[in-house]
Design an enzyme around this catalytic site. Sequence first.
Site, PDB file in Angstrom:
ATOM      1  N   SER A 141       0.814  -1.211   0.000  1.00  0.00           N
ATOM      2  CA  SER A 141       0.000   0.000   0.000  1.00  0.00           C
ATOM      3  C   SER A 141       0.852   1.267   0.000  1.00  0.00           C
ATOM      4  CB  SER A 141      -0.947  -0.035   1.196  1.00  0.00           C
ATOM      5  OG  SER A 141      -1.876   1.013   1.149  1.00  0.00           O
ATOM      6  N   ASP A 201      -2.625   6.405  -3.439  1.00  0.00           N
ATOM      7  CA  ASP A 201      -1.486   5.728  -2.823  1.00  0.00           C
ATOM      8  C   ASP A 201      -1.013   4.605  -3.733  1.00  0.00           C
ATOM      9  OD1 ASP A 201      -3.579   3.946  -2.438  1.00  0.00           O
ATOM     10  OD2 ASP A 201      -2.964   3.386  -0.408  1.00  0.00           O
ATOM     11  N   ASP A 205      -1.280   1.379  -4.016  1.00  0.00           N
ATOM     12  CA  ASP A 205      -2.163   0.359  -4.577  1.00  0.00           C
ATOM     13  C   ASP A 205      -3.530   0.926  -4.940  1.00  0.00           C
ATOM     14  OD1 ASP A 205      -3.002   0.676  -1.928  1.00  0.00           O
ATOM     15  OD2 ASP A 205      -3.662  -1.414  -1.759  1.00  0.00           O
ATOM     16  N   ASP A 233      -6.130   2.341  -3.419  1.00  0.00           N
ATOM     17  CA  ASP A 233      -7.401   2.122  -2.729  1.00  0.00           C
ATOM     18  C   ASP A 233      -7.735   3.297  -1.806  1.00  0.00           C
ATOM     19  OD1 ASP A 233      -5.562   1.684  -0.708  1.00  0.00           O
ATOM     20  OD2 ASP A 233      -6.430  -0.223  -0.051  1.00  0.00           O
TER      21      ASP A 233
END
Length: 346
Positions: free
Chosen positions: A108, A246, A248, A250
């Site tokens: 992440s 960010d 990833d 999400d």
Amino acid sequence: MTGKIFGTDGVRGIPGQGPLKPEAVRALAYHAARVLMMIQGVKVNGCAPLIAVGRDTRGSGPALLRCLLSGFASAGVRVVDLGVIPTPGVSYLVPRLGCFAGVVISASHNPAEYNGIKFFDGLGFKMSPELELEVERCLASARPFDSSRPLPLFSAAQRSGIYLDFLKSAFPATLDLDGVRLVVDCANGAAAAFAPRLFSGLGAEVIAIGVKPNGRNINAGCGALATESLCREVRRRHAHAGIALDGDADRALICDERGRLLDGDALIGAAAVRLLARGGLKGGKVALSVMSNYGLLSFLRSHGGSVVTTPVGDRHVTDAIEREGLSLGGENSGHVVFRDFAPTGD
């Protein structure tokens, strides 16, 4: 393997160390697949069941994928490789590709030297704490399993177009972004090949930054945790707004035309008031974590809404949304869940 390995969002660490050693990742893949199949009643008889795997742009991702492949093969599972794709893209595609589970290889918002592994069930929801505990019990018992040669890998990277079409469909059909100048910071992460195409396809003039991943620069001075570049570029280019994702993709933070940052609380507040006015805020409630600003709670109550408070972590927010039958929830970090569209922040 002993001790707790799952954190608030999957297993994270430095590849080659601790829970991300190759043998540990193979064992994790084997036992997680077995637990997820058992709870969903999936049988390995004849045609091997499918599990979808996606990843972000970290250089350690392909090596972790190979370790996962070996563990999944030992559990009799075939892998559908989604390639580099945002975490919510995996959540969206798992049920649509007929997979019993999904996996994302990502840490992440963490620096590039870290990586992680998180699991989704067949409906696209993150693995529950109860299932994570069961996987940890299996790992702690050191039950042996035969290491198998990986089964054939099915590439489904082209299916990412399905996810992109879904994102476009979430935008009102009567509107477009024609005439809007938008700065999009993709954090040199999973959204680099998606977000600029999405907003351009909706008609915006897109100024893309953080779109040159090299395996080592994800989240490095860019993205949702380092928004200075975004805000500066919005002002310099006289853009109407900016979006920072960010690694990833999400979570998202927004800045206005003056480069003033709006966090997740601001976005949730604006969305909740709009939904309230249209009768679309189910239960008249919003799910928020304990980290949300008290001002947001007061704001929502002043407009006739109420709040369900959860522990920190978007999974807890999602659990509350499902339990209460709500349509909106999120965190001030930028995780925002519009449940009428998807089960995860996007």
